[in-house]
Design a protein around this motif. Structure first.
Motif, PDB file in Angstrom:
ATOM      1  N   PHE A 326       0.783  -1.202   0.020  1.00 43.33           N
ATOM      2  CA  PHE A 326       0.057   0.011   0.083  1.00 43.33           C
ATOM      3  C   PHE A 326       0.706   1.265   0.055  1.00 43.33           C
ATOM      4  CE2 PHE A 326       0.639   0.785   4.479  1.00 43.33           C
ATOM      5  CZ  PHE A 326       0.940  -0.347   5.106  1.00 43.33           C
ATOM      6  N   THR A 327       0.202   2.557  -0.167  1.00 42.95           N
ATOM      7  CA  THR A 327       1.082   3.481  -0.317  1.00 42.95           C
ATOM      8  C   THR A 327       0.509   4.563   1.133  1.00 42.95           C
ATOM      9  OG1 THR A 327      -0.420   4.823  -1.988  1.00 42.95           O
ATOM     10  CG2 THR A 327       1.439   3.390  -2.830  1.00 42.95           C
ATOM     11  N   VAL A 328       1.517   5.458   1.123  1.00 44.58           N
ATOM     12  CA  VAL A 328       1.259   6.376   2.335  1.00 44.58           C
ATOM     13  C   VAL A 328       1.809   8.028   1.702  1.00 44.58           C
ATOM     14  CG1 VAL A 328       0.779   4.907   4.130  1.00 44.58           C
ATOM     15  CG2 VAL A 328       3.044   5.767   4.006  1.00 44.58           C
ATOM     16  N   GLY A 329       1.539   8.713   2.203  1.00 42.65           N
ATOM     17  CA  GLY A 329       2.236  10.187   2.052  1.00 42.65           C
ATOM     18  C   GLY A 329       3.740   9.857   2.594  1.00 42.65           C
ATOM     19  N   ALA A 330       4.608  10.349   1.615  1.00 46.15           N
ATOM     20  CA  ALA A 330       6.274  10.158   2.062  1.00 46.15           C
ATOM     21  C   ALA A 330       6.509  10.727   3.345  1.00 46.15           C
ATOM     22  CB  ALA A 330       7.056  10.878   0.894  1.00 46.15           C
ATOM     23  N   ARG A 331       5.668  11.885   3.606  1.00 47.72           N
ATOM     24  CA  ARG A 331       5.881  12.543   4.905  1.00 47.72           C
ATOM     25  C   ARG A 331       5.708  11.386   6.233  1.00 47.72           C
ATOM     26  NH1 ARG A 331       2.526  16.375   3.647  1.00 47.72           N
ATOM     27  NH2 ARG A 331       1.015  15.031   4.813  1.00 47.72           N
ATOM     28  N   ASP A 332       4.714  10.356   5.754  1.00 47.33           N
ATOM     29  CA  ASP A 332       4.314   9.575   6.935  1.00 47.33           C
ATOM     30  C   ASP A 332       5.104   8.307   7.055  1.00 47.33           C
ATOM     31  OD1 ASP A 332       2.186  11.369   7.769  1.00 47.33           O
ATOM     32  OD2 ASP A 332       0.715  10.363   6.587  1.00 47.33           O
ATOM     33  N   HIS A 333       6.072   8.094   6.055  1.00 51.17           N
ATOM     34  CA  HIS A 333       6.589   6.836   5.780  1.00 51.17           C
ATOM     35  C   HIS A 333       7.261   6.414   7.258  1.00 51.17           C
ATOM     36  CE1 HIS A 333      10.665   4.710   5.187  1.00 51.17           C
ATOM     37  NE2 HIS A 333       9.662   3.755   4.460  1.00 51.17           N
ATOM     38  N   ASP A 334       8.042   7.114   7.925  1.00 50.33           N
ATOM     39  CA  ASP A 334       8.754   6.588   8.948  1.00 50.33           C
ATOM     40  C   ASP A 334       7.760   6.548  10.253  1.00 50.33           C
ATOM     41  OD1 ASP A 334      10.902   7.243   7.605  1.00 50.33           O
ATOM     42  OD2 ASP A 334      11.681   8.949   8.724  1.00 50.33           O
ATOM     43  N   ALA A 335       6.653   7.276  10.421  1.00 49.60           N
ATOM     44  CA  ALA A 335       5.916   7.037  11.411  1.00 49.60           C
ATOM     45  C   ALA A 335       5.103   5.566  11.015  1.00 49.60           C
ATOM     46  CB  ALA A 335       4.767   8.287  11.573  1.00 49.60           C
ATOM     47  N   ALA A 336       4.678   5.256   9.514  1.00 53.64           N
ATOM     48  CA  ALA A 336       3.999   4.162   9.279  1.00 53.64           C
ATOM     49  C   ALA A 336       4.857   2.839   9.835  1.00 53.64           C
ATOM     50  CB  ALA A 336       3.813   4.067   8.002  1.00 53.64           C
ATOM     51  N   ILE A 337       6.313   2.930   9.418  1.00 56.52           N
ATOM     52  CA  ILE A 337       7.201   1.816   9.781  1.00 56.52           C
ATOM     53  C   ILE A 337       7.208   1.459  11.308  1.00 56.52           C
ATOM     54  CG2 ILE A 337       9.536   0.862   9.415  1.00 56.52           C
ATOM     55  CD1 ILE A 337       8.065   1.247   6.580  1.00 56.52           C
ATOM     56  N   THR A 338       7.460   2.749  12.155  1.00 54.83           N
ATOM     57  CA  THR A 338       7.383   2.426  13.544  1.00 54.83           C
ATOM     58  C   THR A 338       5.918   1.872  13.720  1.00 54.83           C
ATOM     59  OG1 THR A 338       8.673   4.563  13.495  1.00 54.83           O
ATOM     60  CG2 THR A 338       7.813   3.806  15.633  1.00 54.83           C
ATOM     61  N   ALA A 339       4.876   2.479  13.545  1.00 57.57           N
ATOM     62  CA  ALA A 339       3.624   1.778  13.840  1.00 57.57           C
ATOM     63  C   ALA A 339       3.355   0.371  13.472  1.00 57.57           C
ATOM     64  CB  ALA A 339       2.405   2.632  13.154  1.00 57.57           C
ATOM     65  N   LEU A 340       3.918  -0.100  12.331  1.00 58.65           N
ATOM     66  CA  LEU A 340       3.624  -1.392  11.824  1.00 58.65           C
ATOM     67  C   LEU A 340       4.552  -2.448  12.619  1.00 58.65           C
ATOM     68  CD1 LEU A 340       3.317  -0.739   8.048  1.00 58.65           C
ATOM     69  CD2 LEU A 340       1.637  -1.941   9.576  1.00 58.65           C
ATOM     70  N   GLU A 341       5.930  -1.750  12.916  1.00 59.94           N
ATOM     71  CA  GLU A 341       6.813  -2.908  13.494  1.00 59.94           C
ATOM     72  C   GLU A 341       6.115  -2.913  14.863  1.00 59.94           C
ATOM     73  OE1 GLU A 341       9.323  -4.333  12.746  1.00 59.94           O
ATOM     74  OE2 GLU A 341      10.539  -2.984  11.009  1.00 59.94           O
ATOM     75  N   ALA A 342       5.719  -2.136  15.588  1.00 59.11           N
ATOM     76  CA  ALA A 342       4.857  -2.619  16.929  1.00 59.11           C
ATOM     77  C   ALA A 342       3.876  -3.265  16.852  1.00 59.11           C
ATOM     78  CB  ALA A 342       4.482  -1.086  17.474  1.00 59.11           C
ATOM     79  N   VAL A 343       3.468  -3.538  15.852  1.00 62.30           N
ATOM     80  CA  VAL A 343       2.163  -4.615  15.907  1.00 62.30           C
ATOM     81  C   VAL A 343       2.516  -5.748  14.843  1.00 62.30           C
ATOM     82  CG1 VAL A 343       0.410  -3.077  16.160  1.00 62.30           C
ATOM     83  CG2 VAL A 343       1.018  -3.403  13.810  1.00 62.30           C
ATOM     84  N   LYS A 344       3.826  -5.973  14.845  1.00 62.99           N
ATOM     85  CA  LYS A 344       4.118  -7.183  13.834  1.00 62.99           C
ATOM     86  C   LYS A 344       3.825  -8.544  14.212  1.00 62.99           C
ATOM     87  CE  LYS A 344       8.585  -8.848  11.880  1.00 62.99           C
ATOM     88  NZ  LYS A 344      10.144  -8.805  11.780  1.00 62.99           N
ATOM     89  N   GLU A 345       3.960  -8.855  15.425  1.00 61.23           N
ATOM     90  CA  GLU A 345       3.447  -9.848  16.116  1.00 61.23           C
ATOM     91  C   GLU A 345       1.859 -10.354  16.098  1.00 61.23           C
ATOM     92  OE1 GLU A 345       5.908 -12.133  17.379  1.00 61.23           O
ATOM     93  OE2 GLU A 345       7.359 -10.547  16.540  1.00 61.23           O
ATOM     94  N   ASP A 346       1.517  -9.286  16.486  1.00 63.63           N
ATOM     95  CA  ASP A 346      -0.079  -9.191  16.422  1.00 63.63           C
ATOM     96  C   ASP A 346      -0.782  -9.464  15.241  1.00 63.63           C
ATOM     97  OD1 ASP A 346      -2.713  -8.997  17.561  1.00 63.63           O
ATOM     98  OD2 ASP A 346      -2.828  -6.798  16.904  1.00 63.63           O
ATOM     99  N   ILE A 347      -0.148  -8.651  14.207  1.00 56.78           N
ATOM    100  CA  ILE A 347      -0.898  -9.227  12.841  1.00 56.78           C
ATOM    101  C   ILE A 347      -0.379 -10.199  12.101  1.00 56.78           C
ATOM    102  CG2 ILE A 347      -1.086  -7.993  10.584  1.00 56.78           C
ATOM    103  CD1 ILE A 347      -1.224  -5.037  11.774  1.00 56.78           C
ATOM    104  N   GLY A 348       1.122 -10.467  12.446  1.00 55.14           N
ATOM    105  CA  GLY A 348       1.713 -11.583  11.870  1.00 55.14           C
ATOM    106  C   GLY A 348       2.005 -11.390  10.415  1.00 55.14           C
ATOM    107  N   PHE A 349       3.369 -10.819  10.094  1.00 56.42           N
ATOM    108  CA  PHE A 349       3.879 -10.767   9.083  1.00 56.42           C
ATOM    109  C   PHE A 349       5.281 -11.250   9.274  1.00 56.42           C
ATOM    110  CE2 PHE A 349       5.345  -6.335   9.495  1.00 56.42           C
ATOM    111  CZ  PHE A 349       4.405  -5.948  10.233  1.00 56.42           C
ATOM    112  N   ASN A 350       6.036 -11.438   8.008  1.00 53.28           N
ATOM    113  CA  ASN A 350       7.539 -11.535   8.103  1.00 53.28           C
ATOM    114  C   ASN A 350       8.285 -10.575   8.293  1.00 53.28           C
ATOM    115  OD1 ASN A 350       7.930 -14.201   8.582  1.00 53.28           O
ATOM    116  ND2 ASN A 350       8.454 -14.581   6.327  1.00 53.28           N
ATOM    117  N   ALA A 351       8.295  -9.626   7.297  1.00 56.39           N
ATOM    118  CA  ALA A 351       9.168  -8.455   7.230  1.00 56.39           C
ATOM    119  C   ALA A 351       8.476  -7.215   6.345  1.00 56.39           C
ATOM    120  CB  ALA A 351      10.252  -8.680   6.315  1.00 56.39           C
ATOM    121  N   ILE A 352       8.855  -6.057   6.605  1.00 57.67           N
ATOM    122  CA  ILE A 352       8.535  -4.916   5.823  1.00 57.67           C
ATOM    123  C   ILE A 352       9.542  -4.413   4.713  1.00 57.67           C
ATOM    124  CG2 ILE A 352       7.671  -2.503   6.050  1.00 57.67           C
ATOM    125  CD1 ILE A 352       7.210  -3.066   9.077  1.00 57.67           C
ATOM    126  N   LYS A 353       8.916  -4.130   3.792  1.00 58.78           N
ATOM    127  CA  LYS A 353       9.768  -3.565   2.872  1.00 58.78           C
ATOM    128  C   LYS A 353       9.114  -2.326   2.397  1.00 58.78           C
ATOM    129  CE  LYS A 353      10.052  -4.945  -1.612  1.00 58.78           C
ATOM    130  NZ  LYS A 353       9.795  -6.181  -2.823  1.00 58.78           N
TER     131      LYS A 353
END
Ligand code: ADP
Ligand code: ASP
Ligand code: MG
Length: 423
Positions: A326-353
């Motif tokens: 999916f896409t987000v605004g470039a400004r929100d990129h870092d915040a998006a990655i931080t938020a996703l890392e925090a729920v990695k276990e809960d959501i259940g995925f291998n890695a973020i690219k």
């Protein structure tokens, strides 16, 4: 007698020479018998300079900072709004020097009330009880664009700003509040073009464009009008004209009228091409292919106040997992990655690219509703140039593709010519 709102952007008030020229354009409308409210932006480059000052202090942020992660946006607003205060005062002086009665109005003096979403506030209400009678008495109102006043639950009143490019919205909203006959947006180009004339010299000025198409063009990256200004114009059926401030008052200056659609507009399949480089692409790898996964991801983004734009899911047949892009605004990129890392276990995925070197290219036209083969022409034109499409999104009147940022200009030019938009 009619009432008009004239808005002048940053390059139109870039120095005293240009401000004198704006005063001459305003004077011509006053002499033609109109009541005039003028909305001005800050001098070109000034808002960027002010934002950079705030950013420089933001870099000093330490762990105990109360403004967790984000900007201290109420103070940001009081700083970055100051550019418009200067130009409104200067233009009022320039008008008076020409013998035209004028005064400057700041957002809080009108008042132009907004919500408390500082740095991207939305207009709640514009009072016309002071400014209206002033116009009736023959004064020109020179309004500082981009700014308003917010009031918190505890009654604190603070200066607010409407987001970058927000003077357009100030102008249209003021035109609505003052029941003006039209809103003229003066800028550094002589109208709305089939695409950004800075990228495609063959781009053609449109005489008219529908509200709906202009809304898509603005949302998809054409920064000539702020999105919210087009929404307001469309909702209140306010005719908006975009024209150049560089000509003198005697030269014909038809510009582009943003207005209701009519049948002749549908004959043109595609009216314009827009692009945005402010995009970031995020892919979650090996996401469990189960109901509710996409909902969890989008909840995670909305909890972090991040808007998700294009989405595509690819299923792997072998192991019951999916990749979600999916896409987000470039400004929100870092915040998006931080938020996703925090729920990695809960959501259940291998890695973020993720990748911020992407651009969204869009074609827009109400004619798409009734014509077929538009997507095919688009994809073929891109393929001919060897441009790979990563993600696709469509609506009734637009098709957007995500591509490598490096090919932005090439893609815009290729599509502009594939749809015969040149002069
Ligand atoms: P202002 O300072 O007057 O608000 P902006 O810089 O915000 O002006 O908007 C005008 C600019 O928008 C133009 O100089 C042009 O490069 C850009 N632009 C992007 N897309 C278009 C388009 N389709 N038509 C006209 N201008 C466009
Ligand atoms: N001066 C503000 C900006 O640069 C508002 C505007 O120009 O519309 O974003
Ligand atoms: Mg602008």
């Amino acid at each position: 007698m009619s009432r008009i709102v004239m808005k002048f952007g940053g390059t139109s008030v870039a120095d005293l020479e240009r401000i004198r020229h704006v005063a001459a354009l305003v004077a011509a409308e006053v002499r033609a018998g109109h009541q005039v409210a003028v909305v001005v932006s800050a001098m070109s480059g000034e808002t960027n300079r002010l934002v950079a000052l705030v950013d420089a202090l933001d870099a000093d942020r330490h762990d105990g900072d109360t403004a967790k992660g984000g900007k201290i946006s109420d103070e940001y607003d009081s700083i970055v709004s100051s550019g418009e205060q200067v130009t409104s005062g200067l233009l009022a002086i320039a008008l008076r020097r020409r013998g035209i009665p004028a005064r400057s109005w700041l957002g809080w003096q009108i008042p132009l009330r907004t919500d408390s979403a500082h740095s991207k506030a939305r207009i709640a209400e514009i009072e016309s009880s002071a400014i209206g009678p002033s116009l009736d008495a023959g004064n020109v109102a020179v309004v500082a664009g981009f700014q308003g006043v917010s009031e918190s639950a505890s009654g604190q009143r603070r200066i607010s700003t409407l987001g970058r490019g927000g003077s357009d919205t100030s102008a249209v909203a003021l035109a609505v509040a003052l029941k003006a006959d039209r809103c003229d947006i003066y800028t550094d180009v002589d109208g709305i073009y089939t695409t950004d004339p800075r990228i495609v010299p063959e781009a053609r000025r449109l005489d008219r464009i529908s509200y709906e198409e202009m809304l898509e063009m603005a949302s998809l990256g054409a920064k000539v009008l702020q999105v919210r200004s087009v929404e307001l114009a469309m909702n209140y059926r306010m005719p908006v004209r975009v024209l150049t401030s560089m000509a003198d008052a005697h030269t014909p200056n038809p510009g582009t009228l943003v207005t209701d659609e009519d049948e002749s507009m549908e004959e043109q399949v595609v009216s314009g091409v827009a692009y945005s480089r402010d995009e970031a692409q995020i892919t979650l790898l090996a996401l469990k292919d189960q109901p509710g996964m996409v909902a969890k991801v989008s909840r995670c983004m909305s909890d972090a106040d991040i808007i998700v734009d294009m989405i595509v899911q690819g299923i792997s047949r072998s192991d019951n997992t999916a990749n979600l892009t999916f896409t987000v605004g470039a400004r929100d990129h870092d915040a998006a990655i931080t938020a996703l890392e925090a729920v990695k276990e809960d959501i259940g995925f291998n890695a973020i690219k993720s990748d911020t070197n992407v651009a969204k290219i869009s074609i827009i036209g109400i004619g798409m509703r009734s014509h077929t083969g538009v997507a095919q022409t688009m994809f073929e034109a891109l393929a001919d140039k060897g441009i790979n499409v990563e993600v696709i999104a469509t609506s009734e009147i637009k098709i957007s593709v995500l591509i490598d940022e490096e090919y932005t200009e090439l893609a815009v030019r290729a599509l502009h010519s594939a749809f015969g938009l040149g002069g």
